[in-house]
Design an enzyme around this catalytic site. Structure first.
Site, short mmCIF file in Angstrom:
data_model
loop_
_atom_site.label_atom_id
_atom_site.label_comp_id
_atom_site.label_asym_id
_atom_site.label_seq_id
_atom_site.Cartn_x
_atom_site.Cartn_y
_atom_site.Cartn_z
N LEU A 54 0.84 -1.12 0.16
CA LEU A 54 -0.21 -0.10 -0.06
C LEU A 54 0.84 1.19 -0.07
CD1 LEU A 54 -2.59 -1.10 2.76
CD2 LEU A 54 -2.95 -0.97 0.21
N GLY A 78 6.40 4.18 4.67
CA GLY A 78 6.56 5.26 5.56
C GLY A 78 7.98 5.29 6.45
N GLY A 79 7.92 5.96 7.62
CA GLY A 79 9.32 5.97 8.45
C GLY A 79 9.55 4.48 9.21
N PHE A 80 8.36 3.99 9.39
CA PHE A 80 8.17 2.74 9.90
C PHE A 80 8.76 1.52 8.87
CE2 PHE A 80 6.41 -1.12 11.67
CZ PHE A 80 6.61 -1.17 12.98
N GLY A 81 8.23 1.70 8.07
CA GLY A 81 8.67 0.58 7.04
C GLY A 81 7.48 0.28 5.97
N PRO A 82 7.36 -0.66 5.26
CA PRO A 82 6.40 -0.68 4.19
C PRO A 82 5.20 -1.25 4.52
CG PRO A 82 7.92 -2.76 4.05
CD PRO A 82 8.45 -1.86 5.15
N VAL A 83 3.98 -0.92 4.18
CA VAL A 83 2.57 -1.34 4.68
C VAL A 83 1.97 -1.88 3.71
CG1 VAL A 83 0.52 -0.25 5.36
CG2 VAL A 83 2.50 0.94 5.90
N ASP A 111 3.86 13.88 14.97
CA ASP A 111 4.02 13.76 13.60
C ASP A 111 2.66 13.69 12.67
OD1 ASP A 111 5.55 13.31 11.20
OD2 ASP A 111 5.78 10.99 11.41
#
Length: 839
Positions: free
Chosen positions: A529, A532-537, A648
């Site tokens: 999808l 982001g900063g966390f990783g892929p979604v 954020d």
């Protein structure tokens, strides 16, 4: 001639004496009062002057009943700024304001209003209201003490709030019996979903709640107290014309010394003067029971102060943290024992219909929602059709109330009081009285469960190592020492252990990696999808058919295990219609994944900044999104069990459900504020370029006003359809904020609006949004409104404050330079995130 002169002289003397007498209740430009002098209301009911509380040497201007020998100070002007000697003077300044001067003629306190006239007078009324008004035939009131209560309120006063402007008329306790400065407790109104309640806040945290107002009484105050409170002058008013909700208090005789007040310990009392006893006597006070302390028994717990222990779980529920519960720490609350039928896949074949457990004489939970139905049966039917509904109540004077999420702050009354609550439970739980296990087995079971979790997690960690080339068979059973050592070396599993021991897990489902792999088709690119900063979604489909969104922690992520843990713990404790719902997590080996409800319309930026997609966002949808985001932020700042600063907020972190309703997501950077904390500071500034407030970007200081700034940027983006961080509309504008200010200052603000809205917009709403957006992005945090004011300003037509030139922090961010080797730059959704050390 002489005979006629005598009456004339008497008339002149009489008029002179009348003028002198009438002037004793008034301060004019030419008449001040010094320490030692007083004002007296025309009916000689109230007196205003200087006083010292107790043995204190500090001097204050206060107000009290004139002829009551035991003085009870009802209002204090300079409660935060005492005089240190008896040289004070209360007068009217040249600008028309009341001002208190010390011996050096320096202002200690002032009414500080924007008067239209410097010809004013201040009058002490027979109601005890000290009023500053224009000295002309209009007698327009400019300021009055009734609008600025201290710890008391008198007859005809209003304690409440203006639901349009957000202005509050709240009482605040003295710090102590001899210190009138603001104490720890505040009494006021909370107007949730048009269900007003009285609240006491202790250092901004909910401390006591009256229960919902029925039109004649509060559900949380027992009927036995009605004759002491409601029939003795107390009432509650919803004034739709004035947009006010407030308490008021009126007896037949204004001169009868009587008041409600909140003492330094947080108790609300009604007291009256008794001539026979020559003292103040208590007519009523709020309950001192432990059950009156807000949320004593946690979620789905019920409090009864005549039982031991006072807390138990509602039927169909059991303690979330059994060991802590048995120790008397009930704050963790309870969890549902049996899943509801409607929550199961193919529920038509999964047992009997859910039912309702009836609870009599209870203080109904907080956070109710009104449902427009006409009877208790219709109310139940509505709940049955909505799986998110966990309880309902039908109360005469209110109607149908429904609850979603946790049920908080329920109390059982032994005498007459409260109302009926219908709790939704699985059919198998109907009529059950609770868990019959002996208490001794509960800690044993908890210990065994924890050991099982440790062993399973160890095996999963070993299996992950085997996949990466380890020769050891992952199915070999280890000894206990090997388990502990292996568990210690698995960072995410270790985090899970810490959370379990700390009681931080919040009824989250722990997904197996294999389940996530199947759901996402092994993280196939077709299911991706975004990132982001966390990783892929990734989008996933669970075996029960439920669609989910899976955020997978990337090894190259700027965020890490701490942010992962932060998001799990934070969002699992937050429940609001405008916050995304966390379903569970997966922590196998080095993997860290968060499983959310799936949002079919992706994120706001997907629509807003796409030339074609933004055509789907007409003005009605955009305004609904704006209001939803504002309500979600207000919940984080003021109404949730935690006070959360998101840090954020941006368009990519606003997800949209199937009806385009907004849900705030991504709490990895969020911080919790507790107690009196209003500011935080960090050496690791994290956030998104263009959305960070100047004080945070440049100095690492963050607060509620940091989120307000980010919301302002987001609001201007929604109106304009333009991204702040990539905005170059013309040469003179650094970013969207400077462009918006330029248009506003020239009177052309409407030109900021996205041209695709030309056939759907409301000019009043668009202009109000631009105005509020510019208020939110002002340079100094103190100039920005709080989110409570933002919500009111957006939803109501009211006069808004003047706008100061906003902070063009795009330029500020460009000028900031990293000062350590830890600084890194990451690309997130084509927006730059810069981490810098705060100066």
């Amino acid at each position: 001639m002489e005979a006629n002169s005598i009456p004339s002289s008497l008339c002149i003397i009489f008029l002179f004496l009348s003028h002198c007498c009438s002037a004793t209740d008034t301060i004019t430009l030419d008449r001040s009062i010094h320490d030692g002098e007083t004002l007296t209301s025309a009916g000689e009911i109230f007196e205003l002057g200087f006083f010292s509380p107790g043995d204190s040497g500090n001097r204050y201007v206060g107000l009290w009943y004139k002829h009551v020998p035991v003085r009870k100070v009802l209002w204090v002007a300079n409660r935060e700024h005492p005089l240190i000697d008896s040289s004070g003077v209360l007068s009217i300044g040249r600008n028309g304001n009341l001002v208190l001067l010390d011996g050096r003629r320096e202002a200690i306190w002032s009414t500080n209003t924007s008067t239209l006239s410097n010809e004013t007078i201040a009058v002490l009324s027979n109601a005890g209201n000290f009023v500053l008004k224009e000295d002309n035939p209009s007698r327009r009131v400019i300021w009055q003490s009734f609008d600025h209560p201290t710890d008391c309120f008198l007859q005809t006063m209003k304690i409440g709030l203006n639901i349009v402007t957000g202005e509050k008329y709240f009482m605040t306790s003295w710090k102590s019996e001899v210190d009138p400065s603001p104490g720890n407790f505040t009494l006021g109104i909370d107007h949730q979903e048009k269900l007003p309640q009285g609240f006491i806040w202790k250092q901004n945290a909910r401390y006591w709640r009256s229960g919902q107002w029925t039109g004649g009484s509060f559900i949380g105050i027992p009927y036995s107290d009605i004759n002491k409170v409601y029939l003795h002058g107390f009432s509650f008013v919803i004034d739709n014309e004035a947009s006010m909700v407030y308490f008021t208090y009126l007896l037949f005789n204004l001169s009868l010394p009587s008041m409600f007040y909140i003492n330094p310990l947080g108790l609300v009392k009604k007291i009256e003067w008794d001539d026979n006893k020559n003292d103040w006597i208590d007519r009523w006070q709020s309950d001192t029971s432990s059950c009156e302390v807000y949320a004593t028994c946690g979620a789905f717990g019920i409090c009864n102060d005549i039982e031991s222990p006072i807390c138990k779980c509602l039927r169909g529920f059991e303690p979330k943290f059994t060991v802590e519960w048995d120790k008397g720490n009930w704050s963790g609350g309870c969890v549902r024992r049996t899943q509801l039928r409607c929550e199961k896949k193919n529920n038509s074949n999964m047992g009997k219909e859910d039912g309702f457990e009836r609870f009599m004489k209870v203080k109904l939970p907080d956070f109710a929602e009104l449902v427009d139905v006409k009877s208790v049966n219709d109310c139940k039917d509505w709940c049955w059709k909505n799986c998110s509904c966990v309880a309902i109540a039908y109360v005469i004077g209110i109607g149908c109330m429904a609850w979603k999420g946790d049920l908080i702050d329920i109390r059982s009354f032994s005498a007459n009081g409260g109302a009926e609550l219908f709790l939704r439970v699985a059919h198998s739980e109907l009529g059950k009285k609770g868990n019959k296990w002996p208490t001794i087995f509960i800690p044993i079971a908890s210990t065994i469960s924890l050991l099982i979790i440790i062993v399973i997690t160890y095996i999963l960690c070993k299996r992950n190592k085997t996949r990466n080339g380890s020769k050891k068979n992952s199915l070999d059973m280890p000894d206990l020492g090997e388990v502990v050592e292996g568990y210690r070396q698995c960072p995410i599993a270790n985090m899970l252990k810490t959370s379990l021991n700390g009681g931080e897990n919040q009824e989250l489902q722990i997904f197996d990696l294999s389940v996530i792999m199947i759901a996402t088709k092994s993280f196939h690119n077709a299911n991706k999808l975004g990132e982001g900063g966390f990783g892929p979604v990734y989008k996933g489909n669970l075996q029960n058919g439920q669609e989910v969104a899976v955020k997978r922690l990337s090894k190259s992520s700027g965020q890490g295990i701490q942010e992962f843990k932060n998001e799990v713990i934070l969002i699992s404790k937050l429940q609001h219609r405008n916050l995304v719902r966390l379903l569970g997590c997966c922590t196998e080996g080095e993997e860290g994944m968060l499983v959310y409800e799936y949002m079919p319309n992706k994120s706001l930026d997907f629509f807003l900044f796409d030339p074609a997609k933004r055509l789907e966002l007409d003005w009605a949808k955009r305004f609904n999104i704006v209001e939803g985001i504002a309500r979600g932020i207000l919940y984080l700042h003021r109404d949730s069990r935690l006070r959360v600063i998101h840090r954020d907020l941006k368009a990519s972190n606003i997800l949209l459900d199937e009806d385009m309703n907004p849900k705030i997501s991504d709490f990895g950077m969020a911080r919790i504020f507790g107690g009196k904390q209003t500011l935080g500071n960090t050496n690791r500034v994290v956030g998104t370029y263009g959305y960070m407030s100047p004080e945070y970007a440049m100095g690492g200081t963050f607060s509620e006003k940091s989120d307000v700034f980010s919301f302002g940027v987001l609001l201007l983006e929604i109106v304009s359809g333009k991204k702040n961080t990539s905005f170059y509309h013309h040469e003179e504008s650094l970013n969207l904020l400077s462009f918006a200010w330029d248009l506003w200052s020239k009177g052309n603000a409407l030109e900021l609006m996205d041209t695709t809205l030309v056939n759907s917009f409301s000019q009043i709403e668009v202009m109000r949004c631009i105005h509020v957006g510019l208020l939110c992005v002002q340079d100094h945090a103190r100039d920005r409104p709080r989110m409570s004011s933002v919500v009111f300003m957006l939803g109501n037509e009211t006069t808004l404050p003047d706008v100061k030139e906003p902070a063009f922090n795009g330029g500020n961010c460009r000028e900031s330079e990293p000062s350590s080797s830890e600084n890194n730059t990451y690309s997130i959704n084509n927006v730059t995130i810069t981490m810098v050390n705060g100066r």
